[in-house]
Design a protein around this motif. Structure first.
Motif, PDB file in Angstrom:
ATOM      1  N   ALA A  51      -4.227  -2.546   3.655  1.00  0.00           N
ATOM      2  CA  ALA A  51      -3.309  -3.388   4.428  1.00  0.00           C
ATOM      3  C   ALA A  51      -4.020  -3.998   5.633  1.00  0.00           C
ATOM      4  CB  ALA A  51      -2.094  -2.575   4.878  1.00  0.00           C
ATOM      5  N   LEU A  52      -4.864  -3.209   6.309  1.00  0.00           N
ATOM      6  CA  LEU A  52      -5.602  -3.734   7.457  1.00  0.00           C
ATOM      7  C   LEU A  52      -6.611  -4.800   7.036  1.00  0.00           C
ATOM      8  CD1 LEU A  52      -6.209  -0.440   9.461  1.00  0.00           C
ATOM      9  CD2 LEU A  52      -4.727  -2.354  10.124  1.00  0.00           C
ATOM     10  N   ILE A  53      -7.261  -4.588   5.898  1.00  0.00           N
ATOM     11  CA  ILE A  53      -8.208  -5.588   5.389  1.00  0.00           C
ATOM     12  C   ILE A  53      -7.470  -6.877   5.049  1.00  0.00           C
ATOM     13  CG2 ILE A  53      -9.732  -6.165   3.454  1.00  0.00           C
ATOM     14  CD1 ILE A  53     -10.591  -3.161   3.514  1.00  0.00           C
ATOM     15  N   ALA A  54      -6.320  -6.758   4.380  1.00  0.00           N
ATOM     16  CA  ALA A  54      -5.533  -7.946   4.031  1.00  0.00           C
ATOM     17  C   ALA A  54      -5.073  -8.666   5.294  1.00  0.00           C
ATOM     18  CB  ALA A  54      -4.332  -7.548   3.170  1.00  0.00           C
ATOM     19  N   GLU A  55      -4.671  -7.909   6.300  1.00  0.00           N
ATOM     20  CA  GLU A  55      -4.251  -8.512   7.566  1.00  0.00           C
ATOM     21  C   GLU A  55      -5.409  -9.294   8.189  1.00  0.00           C
ATOM     22  OE1 GLU A  55      -3.058  -6.938  12.008  1.00  0.00           O
ATOM     23  OE2 GLU A  55      -2.384  -5.755  10.286  1.00  0.00           O
ATOM     24  N   GLY A  56      -6.594  -8.707   8.169  1.00  0.00           N
ATOM     25  CA  GLY A  56      -7.759  -9.394   8.711  1.00  0.00           C
ATOM     26  C   GLY A  56      -8.109 -10.647   7.924  1.00  0.00           C
ATOM     27  N   LEU A  57      -8.045 -10.554   6.604  1.00  0.00           N
ATOM     28  CA  LEU A  57      -8.369 -11.709   5.774  1.00  0.00           C
ATOM     29  C   LEU A  57      -7.347 -12.833   5.941  1.00  0.00           C
ATOM     30  CD1 LEU A  57      -9.512  -9.920   2.506  1.00  0.00           C
ATOM     31  CD2 LEU A  57     -10.959 -11.143   4.150  1.00  0.00           C
ATOM     32  N   ASN A  58      -6.106 -12.482   6.245  1.00  0.00           N
ATOM     33  CA  ASN A  58      -5.054 -13.484   6.396  1.00  0.00           C
ATOM     34  C   ASN A  58      -4.907 -13.981   7.827  1.00  0.00           C
ATOM     35  OD1 ASN A  58      -4.300 -13.460   3.660  1.00  0.00           O
ATOM     36  ND2 ASN A  58      -3.082 -11.619   3.980  1.00  0.00           N
TER      37      ASN A  58
END
Length: 86
Positions: A51-58
């Motif tokens: 979830a944190l990686i997706a947040e960073g990518l978005n």
């Protein structure tokens, strides 16, 4: 510190746990259940990381660090000039 927890389950689940303990090399029911909780804990941590990686990518594109460094150096120089006696 170790805490004790009592759980209730249907006979069918108890039989399943008994079999897993016998066939899975676990020394006790507690050992088996601790392993299940550890796996769930690891899965929750992995989900949080995803979830944190997706947040960073978005997230919006950040500034290049070299631009930030140049701005900081300009500000520092301007403060030095403002603070120096005339």
């Amino acid at each position: 510190m170790t805490a004790t927890m009592n759980i209730s389950m249907p006979d069918s689940l108890k039989a399943f746990v008994d079999e897993r303990v016998r066939s899975g090399g676990y020394g006790s029911h507690s050992e088996y259940l601790r392993e299940l909780v550890r796996r769930d804990e690891q899965q929750a941590a992995a989900e949080r990381l995803r979830a944190l990686i997706a947040e960073g990518l978005n997230s919006p594109q950040g500034r290049d660090w070299r631009d930030l460094k140049a701005d900081l150096l300009k500000r520092a120089a301007a403060q030095d000039e403002a603070c120096s006696p005339a």
